[in-house]
Design a protein around this motif. Sequence first.
Motif, PDB file in Angstrom:
ATOM      1  N   ALA A   1     -45.856 -61.946   0.837  1.00 49.53           N
ATOM      2  CA  ALA A   1     -46.446 -60.822   1.693  1.00 49.53           C
ATOM      3  C   ALA A   1     -45.939 -61.175   3.247  1.00 49.53           C
ATOM      4  O   ALA A   1     -45.787 -60.265   4.017  1.00 49.53           O
ATOM      5  N   LEU A   2     -46.106 -62.548   3.537  1.00 53.75           N
ATOM      6  CA  LEU A   2     -45.856 -62.735   5.037  1.00 53.75           C
ATOM      7  C   LEU A   2     -44.270 -62.595   5.312  1.00 53.75           C
ATOM      8  O   LEU A   2     -43.884 -61.972   6.244  1.00 53.75           O
ATOM      9  N   ILE A   3     -43.455 -62.701   4.082  1.00 48.97           N
ATOM     10  CA  ILE A   3     -42.217 -62.651   4.308  1.00 48.97           C
ATOM     11  C   ILE A   3     -41.652 -61.154   4.378  1.00 48.97           C
ATOM     12  O   ILE A   3     -40.890 -60.679   5.167  1.00 48.97           O
ATOM     13  N   ALA A   4     -42.396 -60.237   3.525  1.00 46.40           N
ATOM     14  CA  ALA A   4     -42.234 -58.739   3.668  1.00 46.40           C
ATOM     15  C   ALA A   4     -42.755 -58.331   5.053  1.00 46.40           C
ATOM     16  O   ALA A   4     -42.066 -57.652   5.783  1.00 46.40           O
TER      17      ALA A   4
ATOM     18  N   MET B   1     -51.857 -71.629  -6.695  1.00 49.54           N
ATOM     19  CA  MET B   1     -50.460 -71.682  -6.474  1.00 49.54           C
ATOM     20  C   MET B   1     -49.934 -70.012  -6.279  1.00 49.54           C
ATOM     21  O   MET B   1     -49.106 -69.796  -5.683  1.00 49.54           O
ATOM     22  N   LYS B   2     -50.576 -69.236  -7.433  1.00 44.05           N
ATOM     23  CA  LYS B   2     -50.016 -67.901  -7.387  1.00 44.05           C
ATOM     24  C   LYS B   2     -50.608 -67.204  -6.096  1.00 44.05           C
ATOM     25  O   LYS B   2     -49.748 -66.500  -5.783  1.00 44.05           O
ATOM     26  N   LYS B   3     -51.785 -67.479  -5.870  1.00 43.94           N
ATOM     27  CA  LYS B   3     -52.290 -66.812  -4.521  1.00 43.94           C
ATOM     28  C   LYS B   3     -51.417 -67.167  -3.459  1.00 43.94           C
ATOM     29  O   LYS B   3     -51.136 -66.396  -2.770  1.00 43.94           O
ATOM     30  N   ARG B   4     -50.988 -68.503  -3.309  1.00 39.29           N
ATOM     31  CA  ARG B   4     -50.217 -69.079  -2.015  1.00 39.29           C
ATOM     32  C   ARG B   4     -48.935 -68.434  -2.185  1.00 39.29           C
ATOM     33  O   ARG B   4     -48.326 -67.932  -1.206  1.00 39.29           O
TER      34      ARG B   4
END
Length: 178
Positions: free
Chosen positions: A38-41, A29-32
């Motif tokens: 990262a995708l949002i950034a 879950m932390k990786k997701r």
Amino acid sequence: MQRRFGVRLRAHLAAVTVPADAFHLLIIMKKRTFKVLALIALLCSCWSLFETGSAQSKVDFVRDIQPILQTNCVSCHGPQKAQAQLRLDEKGSALTMIQPGNAKASRLLQRVLGEGSEPRMPQGSESLKPAQIELLRRWINEGATWPDNPQSAIRNQVIGRLSRRSARLCLRSRTQLG
């Protein structure tokens, strides 16, 4: 009250044992979560680049339009030769062919496109490229801003790019020469 809550929470958490599978689930879950953040950034940075690009896309007369007119029009509509009493190197004369804010009604663009009964311009040479025509269209629709003195506008752009010291040296040498 806050202290009691913290003590209760710690006591409650100490009594809970986490199985190994749940621990791995927590790591996944932390990786997701990291991937989503990262995708949002990445999307935000792409959006800011898009916004910057659109802000810089305004057509500039000196940078975009003047070279088109100099290359394709001034040989027949310039200081040496002003066919049809039209000079496209002078603001006053050229603006008689342009309706700022309305490219469709501007005679300059109609002549460049060869619309109507009159021949396409430039006559006797290759027509303007579609990108050049689109620049003219956008410039007219944006209000056809034409600086009063394009040569000084060019000089100001160049000097603006130089460092202050270089600009001072350039201006000093220019005043000494003439």
